[in-house]
Design a protein around this motif. Structure first.
Motif, short mmCIF file in Angstrom:
data_model
loop_
_atom_site.label_atom_id
_atom_site.label_comp_id
_atom_site.label_asym_id
_atom_site.label_seq_id
_atom_site.Cartn_x
_atom_site.Cartn_y
_atom_site.Cartn_z
N TYR A 1 -18.74 -36.73 -51.24
CA TYR A 1 -19.15 -38.03 -51.08
C TYR A 1 -18.95 -38.98 -52.35
CZ TYR A 1 -21.83 -36.69 -47.12
OH TYR A 1 -22.60 -36.01 -45.94
N LEU A 2 -18.72 -38.04 -53.61
CA LEU A 2 -18.29 -38.66 -54.79
C LEU A 2 -16.61 -39.06 -54.64
CD1 LEU A 2 -19.91 -36.21 -57.42
CD2 LEU A 2 -20.62 -38.62 -56.98
N ILE B 1 -23.46 -43.43 -48.07
CA ILE B 1 -23.80 -43.13 -49.38
C ILE B 1 -22.65 -43.32 -50.26
CG2 ILE B 1 -23.25 -40.87 -48.95
CD1 ILE B 1 -25.77 -40.19 -50.73
N SER B 2 -21.60 -43.15 -49.92
CA SER B 2 -20.61 -43.27 -50.68
C SER B 2 -20.17 -44.95 -51.13
CB SER B 2 -18.95 -42.94 -49.99
OG SER B 2 -19.24 -41.38 -50.00
N TRP B 3 -20.67 -45.78 -49.98
CA TRP B 3 -20.74 -47.19 -50.53
C TRP B 3 -21.64 -47.36 -51.55
CZ3 TRP B 3 -20.69 -48.63 -44.54
CH2 TRP B 3 -19.21 -48.52 -44.05
N THR C 1 -27.02 -36.79 -47.69
CA THR C 1 -27.38 -37.92 -46.95
C THR C 1 -28.75 -37.47 -46.17
OG1 THR C 1 -26.16 -36.94 -44.96
CG2 THR C 1 -25.03 -38.43 -46.41
N GLU C 2 -29.07 -36.44 -46.34
CA GLU C 2 -30.37 -36.17 -45.49
C GLU C 2 -31.75 -37.22 -45.96
OE1 GLU C 2 -28.45 -34.04 -46.45
OE2 GLU C 2 -28.20 -32.61 -44.65
N GLY D 1 -25.30 -45.20 -40.32
CA GLY D 1 -24.26 -45.35 -41.31
C GLY D 1 -24.37 -44.35 -42.55
N SER D 2 -26.06 -43.79 -42.46
CA SER D 2 -26.13 -42.66 -43.42
C SER D 2 -25.91 -41.41 -42.89
CB SER D 2 -27.47 -42.88 -44.14
OG SER D 2 -28.45 -42.71 -42.85
#
Lengths: 341, 155
Positions: A58-59, A80-82, A148-149, A183-184
């Motif tokens: 994700y980073l 989460i990346s956004w 993302t949980e 989205g998540s």
């Protein structure tokens, strides 16, 4: 000889005293609980020195969005990346700054859950469900990492929070929350839709439902378009994770005590009582639990404890419901008469 | 009514005892204490990975032996990373890297394990690493609190 009225009035007075003494204390206990929870998260997260595998992915995706480079993993949910990229656009790229991001969403989801359940089920019930959820080791552990949980749990609880009042703008926000749930973490949309369908059935207001759908569809289309324009494709999951079977895996039932602890023993008890089915507030959580359990059990090969995080509130809701029925001497479903057993 | 109160007390005790149940979810809280020696809690890991870049030219892709820290190495080293998933007895590591024009190999030995991919473990075992010397030159050996990271260059 003491009359029956004496005992009945005594019991009534005793119940009122207990309610007066104990119920408000759940509110007083909740704030310290949150403070202790946040302290716990701070300790655990500060000990983490490198991101775990998915966290690093994700980073990387966040870096790619920020630097306008090809995505490292386009099939991963990008929300989460956004969020990370948005934070970095202000602070500069530094992974330490976003270490606690997911924990923040998990804690806020706990607060939302308490506020929501407090209104419909009372302080003690809400406190029980919220503390069990937040103190579940699996929820806690995976919320300490960049995953993302917790993020999807937050949007799921937010969806339910907005669906409860019968107001148009609330249902529109609920639709947006459903879209952001997608989205998540893409598969969690099913749980959001389950909650939406049940609440729609309870409210029977087509206008509200259409408003929510409008909000949801607009967000989902935006998310899909953003990924498609960036990568030229949109993928919901890896091929090996999309194999489902009608023969449900017993993995989550066999490991239920490992995943949810002894509280899970009270979940089947909740289903034994008539009161479970007469109170419409319970329908959402019943459907949430059953649909989620079936969905994840239907996967042919990919079973992981962290997949249950998003419906853990429903599990503990039913567990506390079971205990409440025991306490209230409610009628069981198969009772031969209407008297309390 | 007394029976109901006892049932309620037993219910609460049951739930609370789950907190100390050794196979329950509460054991996840102990990870930070029992796994302090793992890479997750290794203060020196990130800086060591960054140091790899000092020995590898820009735009070079790193082949990493383990999938568990591959994204982490990619993020902190600034180099693209590949895990040699297709390498087995049919295709050697040297053939794989030659085919894709990869030059640098990173082998992190974390808590005694060189790969999280089962079929790659023999290739990067102690014996496997000795055999690598035929085709690879060891450039550097990095030590962290939880691991030893070898950097190789294809001859």
């Amino acid at each position: 000889m003491v009359s029956k009225d004496f005992f009945y009035n005594g019991r009534k007075i005793r119940r009122k005293i207990l309610h007066y003494l104990f119920e408000p204390k759940a509110d007083l206990l909740f704030l310290p609980f949150i403070i202790i929870l946040v302290s716990g998260y701070t300790y655990y997260i500060s000990a983490i020195q490198i991101p775990i595998h998915d966290g690093a992915v994700y980073l990387l995706n966040a870096h790619d969005w920020l630097a306008n480079e090809p995505l490292h993993s386009p099939f991963r949910p990008q929300l989460i990346s956004w969020i990370i990229a948005a934070i970095w656009s202000i602070t500069g790229e530094n992974w330490v700054i976003v270490k606690g991001l997911q924990a923040l969403f998990t804690v806020v989801s706990g607060i939302l859950l308490y506020v929501l359940l407090r209104k419909y089920k009372g302080n003690i019930f809400a406190f029980g469900v919220t503390t069990l959820t937040m103190l579940n080791g699996i929820v806690f552990y995976y919320s300490t990492h960049i995953l993302t949980e917790g993020l999807s749990l937050f949007f799921l609880v937010l969806t339910l929070y907005f669906l409860k009042p019968q107001k148009e703008n609330y249902w529109f926000f609920a639709g947006i929350a459903m879209g952001l749930t997608f989205g998540s973490r893409y598969p969690i949309l099913l749980q959001a839709l389950t909650i939406f369908v049940v609440e729609s059935a309870i409210n029977r207001n087509l206008k509200l439902s259409m408003i929510a759908i409008l909000g949801m569809v607009s967000v989902i289309i935006t998310i899909i378009l953003a990924v498609y324009l960036k990568t030229g494709t949109f993928q919901l999951a890896l091929a090996q994770d999309t194999n489902f079977s009608i023969f449900l895996s017993p993995y989550y039932l066999i490991n239920s005590l490992h995943i949810w602890g002894f509280a899970f023993l009270f979940v089947p008890i909740a289903f034994l009582y008539k009161r479970t089915y007469t109170d419409s507030i319970n329908y959402t959580f019943i459907a949430w639990f059953i649909v989620s359990m079936i969905f994840w059990s239907a996967n042919e090969s990919n079973w992981q404890n962290r997949f249950v995080i998003q419906y853990t509130p429903a599990v503990y809701f039913l567990a506390i419901l079971g205990i409440e029925h025991i306490k209230r001497r409610s009628c069981i479903v198969f009772a031969s008469n209407g008297n309390a057993q | 009514m007394k029976n109901r109160n006892w049932l309620l007390i037993i219910s609460i005790i049951t739930i609370c005892s789950g907190l100390i149940y050794p196979y329950g979810p509460s054991m996840y809280f102990l990870g930070v204490f029992f796994y302090r020696h793992s890479a997750t809690y290794d203060q020196s890991f990130i800086q060591t990975v960054k140091n790899i870049s000092n020995f590898v030219p820009n735009n070079e892709t790193l082949v990493v032996s383990t999938a568990s820290v591959a994204p982490t190495i990619e993020y902190f080293s600034g180099h693209q990373v590949q895990v040699p998933w297709t390498v087995d007895f049919r295709q050697s590591l040297e053939d794989y890297m030659s085919q894709h024009n990869f030059t640098y190999l990173v082998v992190p030995i974390i808590l005694g394990s060189s790969s999280s991919v089962e079929k790659l473990k023999p290739i990067f075992s102690v014996e496997g690493l000795n055999k690598l010397k035929q085709d690879f030159q060891k450039i550097e050996e990095f030590k962290t609190n939880s691991s030893t990271i070898y950097l190789y260059k294809r001859k």
